[in-house]
Design a protein around this motif. Structure first.
Motif, PDB file in Angstrom:
ATOM      1  N   THR A   6       0.982  -0.838  -0.033  1.00  0.00           N
ATOM      2  CA  THR A   6      -0.167   0.116  -0.104  1.00  0.00           C
ATOM      3  C   THR A   6       1.126   1.218   0.489  1.00  0.00           C
ATOM      4  OG1 THR A   6      -1.692  -0.950   1.044  1.00  0.00           O
ATOM      5  CG2 THR A   6      -1.692   1.074   1.281  1.00  0.00           C
ATOM      6  N   GLY A   7       0.106   2.365  -1.412  1.00  0.00           N
ATOM      7  CA  GLY A   7       1.206   3.214  -0.941  1.00  0.00           C
ATOM      8  C   GLY A   7       1.846   3.827  -2.591  1.00  0.00           C
ATOM      9  N   SER A   8       2.590   4.640  -2.426  1.00  0.00           N
ATOM     10  CA  SER A   8       2.814   5.419  -3.360  1.00  0.00           C
ATOM     11  C   SER A   8       4.150   4.988  -3.950  1.00  0.00           C
ATOM     12  CB  SER A   8       3.057   7.013  -2.900  1.00  0.00           C
ATOM     13  OG  SER A   8       1.925   7.852  -2.906  1.00  0.00           O
ATOM     14  N   TRP A   9       4.415   4.944  -5.008  1.00  0.00           N
ATOM     15  CA  TRP A   9       5.367   3.906  -5.779  1.00  0.00           C
ATOM     16  C   TRP A   9       6.253   4.917  -6.628  1.00  0.00           C
ATOM     17  CZ3 TRP A   9       7.730   0.063  -3.210  1.00  0.00           C
ATOM     18  CH2 TRP A   9       7.182  -1.058  -2.517  1.00  0.00           C
ATOM     19  N   GLU A  10       7.528   4.847  -7.457  1.00  0.00           N
ATOM     20  CA  GLU A  10       8.032   5.761  -8.489  1.00  0.00           C
ATOM     21  C   GLU A  10       9.204   4.948  -8.887  1.00  0.00           C
ATOM     22  OE1 GLU A  10      10.257   9.989  -8.728  1.00  0.00           O
ATOM     23  OE2 GLU A  10       8.509  10.061  -7.954  1.00  0.00           O
ATOM     24  N   GLY A  11       9.276   4.884 -10.204  1.00  0.00           N
ATOM     25  CA  GLY A  11      10.630   4.724 -10.352  1.00  0.00           C
ATOM     26  C   GLY A  11      10.529   4.754 -12.535  1.00  0.00           C
ATOM     27  N   THR A  12      10.948   3.484 -12.929  1.00  0.00           N
ATOM     28  CA  THR A  12      11.005   3.298 -14.358  1.00  0.00           C
ATOM     29  C   THR A  12      10.735   1.724 -14.914  1.00  0.00           C
ATOM     30  OG1 THR A  12      13.611   2.845 -14.345  1.00  0.00           O
ATOM     31  CG2 THR A  12      13.051   5.508 -14.558  1.00  0.00           C
ATOM     32  N   HIS A  20      11.033   4.561 -19.335  1.00  0.00           N
ATOM     33  CA  HIS A  20       9.987   5.252 -18.956  1.00  0.00           C
ATOM     34  C   HIS A  20       9.862   5.204 -18.129  1.00  0.00           C
ATOM     35  CE1 HIS A  20       8.436   4.296 -23.263  1.00  0.00           C
ATOM     36  NE2 HIS A  20       8.730   2.973 -23.224  1.00  0.00           N
ATOM     37  N   ALA A  21       9.723   6.424 -17.790  1.00  0.00           N
ATOM     38  CA  ALA A  21       8.972   6.753 -15.775  1.00  0.00           C
ATOM     39  C   ALA A  21       7.445   6.761 -15.730  1.00  0.00           C
ATOM     40  CB  ALA A  21       9.294   7.763 -15.357  1.00  0.00           C
ATOM     41  N   MET A  22       7.453   6.545 -14.631  1.00  0.00           N
ATOM     42  CA  MET A  22       5.886   5.304 -13.595  1.00  0.00           C
ATOM     43  C   MET A  22       5.978   5.871 -12.763  1.00  0.00           C
ATOM     44  SD  MET A  22       4.637   1.689 -14.818  1.00  0.00           S
ATOM     45  CE  MET A  22       5.620   0.494 -13.364  1.00  0.00           C
ATOM     46  N   GLN A  23       4.697   6.288 -12.045  1.00  0.00           N
ATOM     47  CA  GLN A  23       4.570   6.505 -10.968  1.00  0.00           C
ATOM     48  C   GLN A  23       3.193   5.477 -10.515  1.00  0.00           C
ATOM     49  OE1 GLN A  23       4.503   9.395 -12.471  1.00  0.00           O
ATOM     50  NE2 GLN A  23       6.686   8.984 -12.191  1.00  0.00           N
ATOM     51  N   VAL A  37      -2.074   4.127 -11.877  1.00  0.00           N
ATOM     52  CA  VAL A  37      -0.401   4.181 -12.551  1.00  0.00           C
ATOM     53  C   VAL A  37      -0.903   5.472 -13.333  1.00  0.00           C
ATOM     54  CG1 VAL A  37      -1.220   3.341 -15.288  1.00  0.00           C
ATOM     55  CG2 VAL A  37       1.119   3.014 -14.292  1.00  0.00           C
ATOM     56  N   ASP A  38       0.654   6.032 -13.050  1.00  0.00           N
ATOM     57  CA  ASP A  38       1.957   7.273 -14.138  1.00  0.00           C
ATOM     58  C   ASP A  38       2.521   7.035 -15.179  1.00  0.00           C
ATOM     59  OD1 ASP A  38      -0.780   8.596 -12.814  1.00  0.00           O
ATOM     60  OD2 ASP A  38       0.295   9.943 -11.400  1.00  0.00           O
ATOM     61  N   VAL A  39       1.978   6.941 -16.339  1.00  0.00           N
ATOM     62  CA  VAL A  39       2.894   7.405 -17.027  1.00  0.00           C
ATOM     63  C   VAL A  39       3.296   8.609 -18.196  1.00  0.00           C
ATOM     64  CG1 VAL A  39       4.517   5.879 -19.249  1.00  0.00           C
ATOM     65  CG2 VAL A  39       2.922   5.129 -17.054  1.00  0.00           C
ATOM     66  N   PRO A  40       3.885   9.447 -17.023  1.00  0.00           N
ATOM     67  CA  PRO A  40       4.093  10.661 -18.959  1.00  0.00           C
ATOM     68  C   PRO A  40       4.060  10.538 -19.563  1.00  0.00           C
ATOM     69  CG  PRO A  40       5.608  10.748 -16.417  1.00  0.00           C
ATOM     70  CD  PRO A  40       4.276   9.267 -16.706  1.00  0.00           C
ATOM     71  N   ASP A  41       4.741  10.148 -20.499  1.00  0.00           N
ATOM     72  CA  ASP A  41       5.581  10.276 -21.904  1.00  0.00           C
ATOM     73  C   ASP A  41       3.679   9.787 -22.227  1.00  0.00           C
ATOM     74  OD1 ASP A  41       5.879   7.237 -21.342  1.00  0.00           O
ATOM     75  OD2 ASP A  41       8.340   7.472 -22.252  1.00  0.00           O
TER      76      ASP A  41
END
Length: 172
Positions: A6-12, A20-23, A37-41
């Motif tokens: 549970t919680g926030s994760w950030e990486g590639t 690609h960056a991913m949260q 999921v967030d994938v900015p590109d």
């Protein structure tokens, strides 16, 4: 002991030689865990992942149908999730890796308001994005095309971007 994802994760993640960056935001209650999921590109902000499975020390998920198909499976260990990524490509499968690190839950610099309105007999729902601290702000209305887009589509990415830069918006 099992690891709580549970919680926030950030990486590639890397697929086909592209990084690609991913949260990932995981809400893991025992009955119905979910993740976003967030994938900015890919212009993706807060998309619900599919096929989420959480074990004692592992997690797997897939991108929602709005994004290019990809799957992820990894181990949860020492504040990170590390594993393999894969995506279909014609008759083959492209393989890669991903690594996510636990991060504090980010505080958004704007607020959102869910709204309802009508166009004649048609009920409509939307989300207003209001920049933080501004009593007044310029605004924009996002209109999606005739395709399958909803306010849950890539339009949320642009509404988020505008709100972070002092411009109010509505996506419906």
């Amino acid at each position: 002991a099992s690891m709580d994802p549970t919680g926030s994760w950030e990486g590639t993640f890397t697929l086909g030689g592209q990084r690609h960056a991913m949260q990932l935001e995981v809400i893991a209650d025992s009955a119905h865990p979910s993740a976003y999921v967030d994938v900015p590109d890919q212009y993706a902000t807060h998309y619900t992942v599919s096929n989420l499975e959480i074990g004692a020390h592992e997690m797997s998920f897939a991108f929602p149908s709005a994004l290019p198909p990809a799957g992820f499976g990894g181990r949860i260990e020492r504040g990170r999730i590390v594993g393999n990524a894969w995506a279909p490509l014609e008759r083959d499968t492209v393989r890669g890796q991903f690594e996510l690190w636990r991060r504090p839950r980010p505080t958004l610099p704007y607020r959102t308001i869910e709204v309802q309105f009508r166009n004649g007999d048609v009920p409509l729902r939307g989300t207003i994005y209001l920049p933080g601290g501004a009593a007044r702000a310029p605004g924009v209305v996002f209109l999606h095309g005739s395709g399958p887009q909803t306010r849950e589509s890539y339009l949320r990415f642009f509404a988020d971007h505008f709100a972070r830069n002092g411009i109010a918006s509505i996506v419906y």
